[in-house]
Enzyme design. Structure first.
Site, PDB file in Angstrom:
ATOM      1  N   HIS A  99       0.830  -1.197   0.000  1.00 51.33           N
ATOM      2  CA  HIS A  99       0.000   0.000   0.000  1.00 51.33           C
ATOM      3  C   HIS A  99       0.865   1.247   0.000  1.00 51.33           C
ATOM      4  O   HIS A  99       2.014   1.219   0.427  1.00 51.33           O
ATOM      5  CB  HIS A  99      -0.962   0.021   1.196  1.00 51.33           C
ATOM      6  CG  HIS A  99      -0.282  -0.086   2.527  1.00 51.33           C
ATOM      7  ND1 HIS A  99       0.147  -1.277   3.058  1.00 51.33           N
ATOM      8  CD2 HIS A  99       0.058   0.876   3.427  1.00 51.33           C
ATOM      9  CE1 HIS A  99       0.703  -1.058   4.246  1.00 51.33           C
ATOM     10  NE2 HIS A  99       0.668   0.242   4.483  1.00 51.33           N
ATOM     11  N   HIS A 101       0.777   5.362   1.072  1.00 51.40           N
ATOM     12  CA  HIS A 101       0.097   6.416   1.838  1.00 51.40           C
ATOM     13  C   HIS A 101       0.197   7.733   1.071  1.00 51.40           C
ATOM     14  O   HIS A 101       1.286   8.108   0.633  1.00 51.40           O
ATOM     15  CB  HIS A 101       0.777   6.647   3.188  1.00 51.40           C
ATOM     16  CG  HIS A 101       0.758   5.468   4.111  1.00 51.40           C
ATOM     17  ND1 HIS A 101      -0.212   5.314   5.086  1.00 51.40           N
ATOM     18  CD2 HIS A 101       1.574   4.393   4.236  1.00 51.40           C
ATOM     19  CE1 HIS A 101       0.026   4.193   5.770  1.00 51.40           C
ATOM     20  NE2 HIS A 101       1.109   3.620   5.274  1.00 51.40           N
TER      21      HIS A 101
HETATM   22  P1  AMP Z   1       1.510   0.690   7.458  1.00 56.10           P
HETATM   23  O1  AMP Z   1       2.002   1.061   8.813  1.00 56.10           O
HETATM   24  O2  AMP Z   1       2.301   1.320   6.348  1.00 56.10           O
HETATM   25  O3  AMP Z   1       1.338  -0.808   7.291  1.00 56.10           O
HETATM   26  O4  AMP Z   1       0.074   1.339   7.336  1.00 56.10           O
HETATM   27  C1  AMP Z   1      -1.116   0.670   7.541  1.00 56.10           C
HETATM   28  C2  AMP Z   1      -2.170   1.730   7.619  1.00 56.10           C
HETATM   29  O5  AMP Z   1      -3.433   1.103   7.526  1.00 56.10           O
HETATM   30  C3  AMP Z   1      -2.156   2.504   8.938  1.00 56.10           C
HETATM   31  O6  AMP Z   1      -1.960   3.897   8.658  1.00 56.10           O
HETATM   32  C4  AMP Z   1      -3.515   2.238   9.542  1.00 56.10           C
HETATM   33  O7  AMP Z   1      -4.065   3.343  10.193  1.00 56.10           O
HETATM   34  C5  AMP Z   1      -4.326   1.849   8.314  1.00 56.10           C
HETATM   35  N1  AMP Z   1      -5.458   0.988   8.593  1.00 56.10           N
HETATM   36  C6  AMP Z   1      -5.498  -0.105   9.403  1.00 56.10           C
HETATM   37  N2  AMP Z   1      -6.725  -0.656   9.379  1.00 56.10           N
HETATM   38  C7  AMP Z   1      -7.479   0.112   8.545  1.00 56.10           C
HETATM   39  C8  AMP Z   1      -8.841   0.066   8.126  1.00 56.10           C
HETATM   40  N3  AMP Z   1      -9.689  -0.904   8.560  1.00 56.10           N
HETATM   41  N4  AMP Z   1      -9.290   1.012   7.279  1.00 56.10           N
HETATM   42  C9  AMP Z   1      -8.454   1.985   6.859  1.00 56.10           C
HETATM   43  N5  AMP Z   1      -7.153   2.077   7.205  1.00 56.10           N
HETATM   44  C10 AMP Z   1      -6.671   1.159   8.038  1.00 56.10           C
END
Ligand code: AMP
Length: 139
Positions: A99, A101
């Site tokens: 993913h 950001h």
């Molecule tokens: P990372 O730390 O790069 O793996 O980012 C994962 C991101 O996913 C974090 O910023 C979380 O806040 C976000 N996240 C986790 N669960 C959800 C969800 N159900 N819907 C939207 N974002 C999410």
């Protein structure tokens, strides 16, 4: 992957605030936004990170980024954005599904890499969601 959170979001098995979708990509508001409008872009097909994603999926995802980032920045009245990709646990990756950001930025927005901000209420969040989506539709 059946137990992957972002796979479940991609398959609409759990809800998310979707701002963009096409055949292979989904973009939605981050549940714990670093700044308001913080958006996550995922490939629908599971891969762990950008080292293992199929080349054509990554190419398509990167082609979609400017369109989404432009809408996120405009709708959140920001000046710029951070593009962040965490690869691997040590790099801060919590969800092991590739993913990207998109974190909209304004001067003095008090962005810090750790922690998150909160929307005032669901109405404010929905207003960000709708503004980004309608800005996207017009682009
Ligand atoms: P990372 O730390 O790069 O793996 O980012 C994962 C991101 O996913 C974090 O910023 C979380 O806040 C976000 N996240 C986790 N669960 C959800 C969800 N159900 N819907 C939207 N974002 C999410």
């Amino acid at each position: 992957m059946s137990d992957c959170l972002f796979c479940k979001i991609a398959k609409k098995k759990i809800p998310s605030s979707i701002i963009y979708e096409d055949d292979s990509v989904l973009a939605f508001l981050d549940i714990n936004p670093k700044t308001k409008g913080h958006t996550v872009i995922i490939p629908k097909e599971h891969s762990e990170n950008i080292l293992t994603i199929k080349k054509e999926s990554w190419v398509h995802l990167t082609q979609v980024i400017p369109k989404i980032a432009r809408a996120v920045v405009k709708a959140s009245d920001s000046d710029g954005f951070n593009l962040k990709v965490n690869n691997g646990e040590s790099a801060g990756q919590e969800i092991m599904h590739t993913h990207v950001h998109v974190i909209p930025r304004k001067k003095e927005d008090h962005y810090v890499a750790s922690g998150h901000v909160s929307y005032g209420d669901d109405n404010e969040k929905m207003s960000y969601l709708e503004d980004i989506k309608s800005t996207l539709d017009k682009s």
